[in-house]
Design an enzyme around this catalytic site. Structure first.
Site, PDB file in Angstrom:
ATOM      1  N   HIS A 183     -38.705   7.653 -64.575  1.00  0.00           N
ATOM      2  CA  HIS A 183     -38.571   7.531 -63.120  1.00  0.00           C
ATOM      3  C   HIS A 183     -37.154   7.118 -62.742  1.00  0.00           C
ATOM      4  CE1 HIS A 183     -40.229   3.804 -64.815  1.00  0.00           C
ATOM      5  NE2 HIS A 183     -39.455   3.155 -63.947  1.00  0.00           N
TER       6      HIS A 183
HETATM    7  P1  AMP Z   1     -39.072  -0.007 -64.278  1.00  0.00           P
HETATM    8  O1  AMP Z   1     -40.184   0.552 -65.144  1.00  0.00           O
HETATM    9  O2  AMP Z   1     -38.628  -1.368 -64.678  1.00  0.00           O
HETATM   10  O3  AMP Z   1     -37.913   0.943 -64.172  1.00  0.00           O
HETATM   11  O4  AMP Z   1     -39.614  -0.156 -62.803  1.00  0.00           O
HETATM   12  C1  AMP Z   1     -40.905   0.192 -62.425  1.00  0.00           C
HETATM   13  C2  AMP Z   1     -40.986   0.172 -60.912  1.00  0.00           C
HETATM   14  O5  AMP Z   1     -42.292   0.595 -60.541  1.00  0.00           O
HETATM   15  C3  AMP Z   1     -40.786  -1.220 -60.307  1.00  0.00           C
HETATM   16  O6  AMP Z   1     -39.750  -1.133 -59.324  1.00  0.00           O
HETATM   17  C4  AMP Z   1     -42.143  -1.554 -59.673  1.00  0.00           C
HETATM   18  O7  AMP Z   1     -42.008  -2.249 -58.461  1.00  0.00           O
HETATM   19  C5  AMP Z   1     -42.757  -0.185 -59.457  1.00  0.00           C
HETATM   20  N1  AMP Z   1     -44.223  -0.112 -59.551  1.00  0.00           N
HETATM   21  C6  AMP Z   1     -45.040  -0.848 -60.345  1.00  0.00           C
HETATM   22  N2  AMP Z   1     -46.312  -0.400 -60.221  1.00  0.00           N
HETATM   23  C7  AMP Z   1     -46.286   0.639 -59.347  1.00  0.00           C
HETATM   24  C8  AMP Z   1     -47.268   1.527 -58.834  1.00  0.00           C
HETATM   25  N3  AMP Z   1     -48.549   1.441 -59.204  1.00  0.00           N
HETATM   26  N4  AMP Z   1     -46.885   2.475 -57.952  1.00  0.00           N
HETATM   27  C9  AMP Z   1     -45.590   2.566 -57.561  1.00  0.00           C
HETATM   28  N5  AMP Z   1     -44.620   1.770 -58.009  1.00  0.00           N
HETATM   29  C10 AMP Z   1     -44.949   0.817 -58.902  1.00  0.00           C
END
Ligand code: AMP
Ligand code: ZN
Length: 224
Positions: free
Chosen positions: A136
């Site tokens: 992502h």
């Molecule tokens: P990272 O894996 O550290 O790059 O970041 C993961 C991102 O996903 C973080 O900014 C979270 O706030 C976000 N996040 C966590 N769970 C969800 C979810 N179920 N849907 C959308 N975003 C999410």
């Protein structure tokens, strides 16, 4: 193919700890019945992005290659995630054939940012050690004005080298055909002293940092 964009109010919630996991979007339901799903399968928090990719409430844009969702715990006024539809668990799984896809994801991120606020400064990048499965791209406005931004770890994950610019990742993939990330310094980066991302002033607490950054004007022309 359609290009709907919706925006959303900030939400209050907690951040989660760092783990790595990968899973394919179309296989989510199949995995529900498999043994391997028991530890980190559907329902496990690390698969949440795949669930959100299918949630019309979370989705802001979709085309044949990628889906853009709202970050559920936004760390700024605008915080989106752009994810490929193909199963790619993380940066380490990329090869030279994925350069065009990453460029497309970057372009999509820029398009979403422009639609959100074309005057506000944004960054586009990947976390060195992501917590969530499925690749992502973070599309995040640089005001960092959000109640979800609560900890030093949150701050440092978006303002130190822990946050790797998408353009740098694309260049490395073009040159080397793969992505190498030095994760040895990741934990140290997350523990760094708090420092303003615009003027480098050191602040001792998150509330002090937030009051300080609110004084800056974060525009694309020149942040002041
Ligand atoms: P990272 O894996 O550290 O790059 O970041 C993961 C991102 O996903 C973080 O900014 C979270 O706030 C976000 N996040 C966590 N769970 C969800 C979810 N179920 N849907 C959308 N975003 C999410
Ligand atoms: Zn400052």
């Amino acid at each position: 193919m359609h290009h709907k964009i919706f925006f959303y109010p900030l939400r209050f919630n907690t951040f989660r700890s760092i783990h790595n996991y990968s899973v394919s979007l179309p296989n989510l339901r199949k995995m529900a019945s498999s043994n391997s799903a028991k530890k980190k399968g559907p329902g496990h928090w690390s698969t949440g992005l795949l669930t959100s990719m299918e949630d019309p409430e979370m989705k802001v844009d979709e085309d044949d290659k990628c889906v853009t969702i709202k970050d559920k715990y936004p760390k700024a006024q605008y915080h989106f995630l752009v994810l490929p539809k193909d199963k790619i668990s993380n940066l380490k799984n990329l090869n030279g054939d994925n350069v065009e896809l990453l460029k497309h994801i970057h372009f999509k991120g820029q398009e979403i940012a422009d639609k959100a606020d074309k005057h506000l400064l944004f960054r586009f990048g990947y976390h060195a050690v992501p917590s969530m499965g499925q690749l992502h791209l973070h599309v995040i406005s640089q005001d960092f004005n959000s109640p979800c931004l609560k900890t030093k770890k949150h701050w440092n994950s978006f303002t130190t080298e822990y946050f790797i610019d998408s353009e740098r990742i694309i260049k490395q993939l073009e040159n080397k055909g793969r992505i190498e990330i030095d994760t040895s310094s990741s934990e140290t980066l997350l523990k760094k002293d708090l420092q303003c991302h615009i003027c480098s002033k050191k602040l001792s607490t998150i509330p002090a940092l937030k009051s300080h950054i609110a004084l800056h004007c974060v525009s694309r022309k020149k942040s002041t």
